[in-house]
Scaffold this active site. Structure first.
Site, PDB file in Angstrom:
ATOM      1  N   ARG A 141      -5.936  -6.923  -2.508  1.00  0.00           N
ATOM      2  CA  ARG A 141      -7.055  -7.736  -2.039  1.00  0.00           C
ATOM      3  C   ARG A 141      -8.129  -6.884  -1.371  1.00  0.00           C
ATOM      4  NH1 ARG A 141      -5.462 -10.267   3.745  1.00  0.00           N
ATOM      5  NH2 ARG A 141      -4.089  -8.631   4.500  1.00  0.00           N
ATOM      6  N   LYS A 157      -3.750   3.596   1.761  1.00  0.00           N
ATOM      7  CA  LYS A 157      -3.585   2.524   0.788  1.00  0.00           C
ATOM      8  C   LYS A 157      -3.839   3.058  -0.622  1.00  0.00           C
ATOM      9  CE  LYS A 157      -2.774  -1.191   3.374  1.00  0.00           C
ATOM     10  NZ  LYS A 157      -1.573  -2.031   3.226  1.00  0.00           N
ATOM     11  N   ASP A 217       1.165   3.512   1.261  1.00  0.00           N
ATOM     12  CA  ASP A 217       1.444   2.096   1.040  1.00  0.00           C
ATOM     13  C   ASP A 217       0.837   1.665  -0.292  1.00  0.00           C
ATOM     14  OD1 ASP A 217       2.011  -0.576   1.133  1.00  0.00           O
ATOM     15  OD2 ASP A 217       0.827  -1.013   2.921  1.00  0.00           O
ATOM     16  N   ASP A 264       8.608  -3.723   2.781  1.00  0.00           N
ATOM     17  CA  ASP A 264       7.712  -4.637   3.486  1.00  0.00           C
ATOM     18  C   ASP A 264       7.805  -6.027   2.861  1.00  0.00           C
ATOM     19  OD1 ASP A 264       5.722  -5.976   4.865  1.00  0.00           O
ATOM     20  OD2 ASP A 264       4.071  -4.792   4.056  1.00  0.00           O
ATOM     21  N   ASP A 314       2.502  -0.058  13.167  1.00  0.00           N
ATOM     22  CA  ASP A 314       1.351  -0.203  12.274  1.00  0.00           C
ATOM     23  C   ASP A 314       0.587  -1.438  12.749  1.00  0.00           C
ATOM     24  OD1 ASP A 314      -0.418  -0.020  10.090  1.00  0.00           O
ATOM     25  OD2 ASP A 314       0.875  -1.279   8.839  1.00  0.00           O
ATOM     26  N   ASP A 321      -2.784  -1.738  13.793  1.00  0.00           N
ATOM     27  CA  ASP A 321      -4.156  -1.244  13.895  1.00  0.00           C
ATOM     28  C   ASP A 321      -5.216  -2.306  13.689  1.00  0.00           C
ATOM     29  OD1 ASP A 321      -3.506  -1.656  11.235  1.00  0.00           O
ATOM     30  OD2 ASP A 321      -4.709   0.021  10.497  1.00  0.00           O
TER      31      ASP A 321
END
Length: 366
Positions: free
Chosen positions: A24, A161, A189, A242, A320, A322
């Site tokens: 996204r 990412k 990730d 995750d 994580d 942030d």
């Protein structure tokens, strides 16, 4: 303290930069805030981020879920805490972000009733934390620039990412690693962007270049348990689950199969603080460390995550959190200090949320 009303609000704030992953692109925060009011004037705050591609929830569905649960909470005493938590989860399945927002508000009120911050109510002591920061997926030159900017602001751990193109991902990782000092840690990730075979080829490729990331997070589809195990058996880079872990059942299956090295705990996936604590305990039973992460959330839910990190500091060793640092403006006043990579909990009761700035809030009924 008896619950007399539950309201919702939409919390809005622009981001400093677009947040881009393989799943996204987001340019502004738009979260649902839950406000629980009690007969003595006490107020509890909770928050949840609609993330349709991960949890399946929207502002509308979260509001509807809270409206369904609300009648089971109104009129009950905060001291009847376990019953309140039971009702949050008993009347609708899934809808984990909506449940998390309600739970956070209830924990806020419970801690206030005890005149304690949540982390102390949960037995935590640690107050100072360090988080990573996300480098959104982009063209390589832009990602290098963003990484160098983050380091200049004090960040020592960067979450990169990737996941849209395996070959391009190798080039990105190598270029970013080459542009940074060796002391800067990289977390990767892929947000479910690769197959198991692609993951192994890519990770082995960067490992041959001497690049061993702190971990690779969720490289394959959420339901590809065998894919995770396949990867773990073939690479040096530690593997963090995750999207594969929403529940204790999910985690137990991965842990029993020894399919991952770490578990990422997010309140929006677990349904709130209670199950997040249980997930940390389960991971501890298997000797597996955890990270606590967040969706694209504001200070209410991120702060709840910090309190959980303090309560389980022995097992939650990575942060994580942030999302607050990604905001261009802060629509919530809190006694918790967010200073780039440093987060400092306060001793104010509850969450430490002081005020919602009303120009950023659209109030409504739940």
């Amino acid at each position: 303290m008896k619950i007399t009303n539950i309201r919702t609000a939409v919390l809005k704030a622009p981001l400093k930069k677009p947040f881009i992953t393989s799943l996204r692109r987001v340019e502004a925060l738009e979260d649902l805030v839950v406000i629980i009011e009690c007969n003595d004037g006490s107020v509890g705050y909770g928050e949840g981020a609609p993330t349709p591609v991960i949890t399946g929830e929207t502002i509308g569905s979260m509001t509807a879920a809270i409206e369904l649960i609300k009648p089971f909470l109104i009129g009950r005493e905060i001291d009847d805490f376990e019953t309140l938590l039971h009702h949050v989860h008993a009347h609708i399945i899934k809808n984990t972000t909506a449940k998390s927002a309600l739970e956070i508000a209830l924990y806020d009120l419970k801690a206030k009733s005890l005149a304690l911050p949540i982390y102390r109510m949960l037995g935590g002591e640690k107050k100072v934390f360090e988080t990573d920061i996300t480098i959104s997926m982009n063209e390589t030159d832009r990602m290098i620039s963003d990484a160098l900017d983050a380091v200049s602001r004090g960040y020592t751990t960067l979450k990169i990412k990737i996941g849209d193109d395996p070959q391009k991902d190798i080039e990105r990782i190598a270029a970013i690693s080459g542009a940074l000092d060796a002391c800067i840690k990289l977390r990767l990730d892929a947000n479910q962007g690769w197959t198991a075979q692609q993951s192994v080829a890519l990770l082995q490729g960067i490992e041959k270049q001497g690049i061993i990331a702190e971990f690779i997070e969720q490289p394959v589809a959420a339901d590809d348990t065998e894919g995770l195990k396949y990867i773990k058996e073939r690479v040096q880079t530690p593997l963090l689950a995750d999207e594969s872990v929403f529940s204790l059942k999910d985690a137990r299956r991965l842990l029993e199969l020894e399919a991952v090295d770490y578990i990422n705990i997010k309140l929006a996936k677990t349904g709130g603080i209670s199950q997040a604590l249980s997930l940390a305990d389960l991971s501890a039973d298997f000797g597996v460390k955890c990270m606590i992460g967040c969706m694209l959330e504001g200070p209410v839910s991120v702060t709840a995550g910090v309190h959980v990190a303090s309560a389980k500091a022995d097992i939650i060793t990575m942060l994580d959190l942030d999302a607050v640092s990604l905001l261009a403006s802060h629509p919530v006043e809190t006694s918790v200090c967010y200073d780039e990579n440093k987060i400092l909990l306060s001793d104010e009761t509850g969450l430490g949320i002081q005020r919602l700035n009303t120009p950023e809030i659209q109030t409504g009924k739940a």
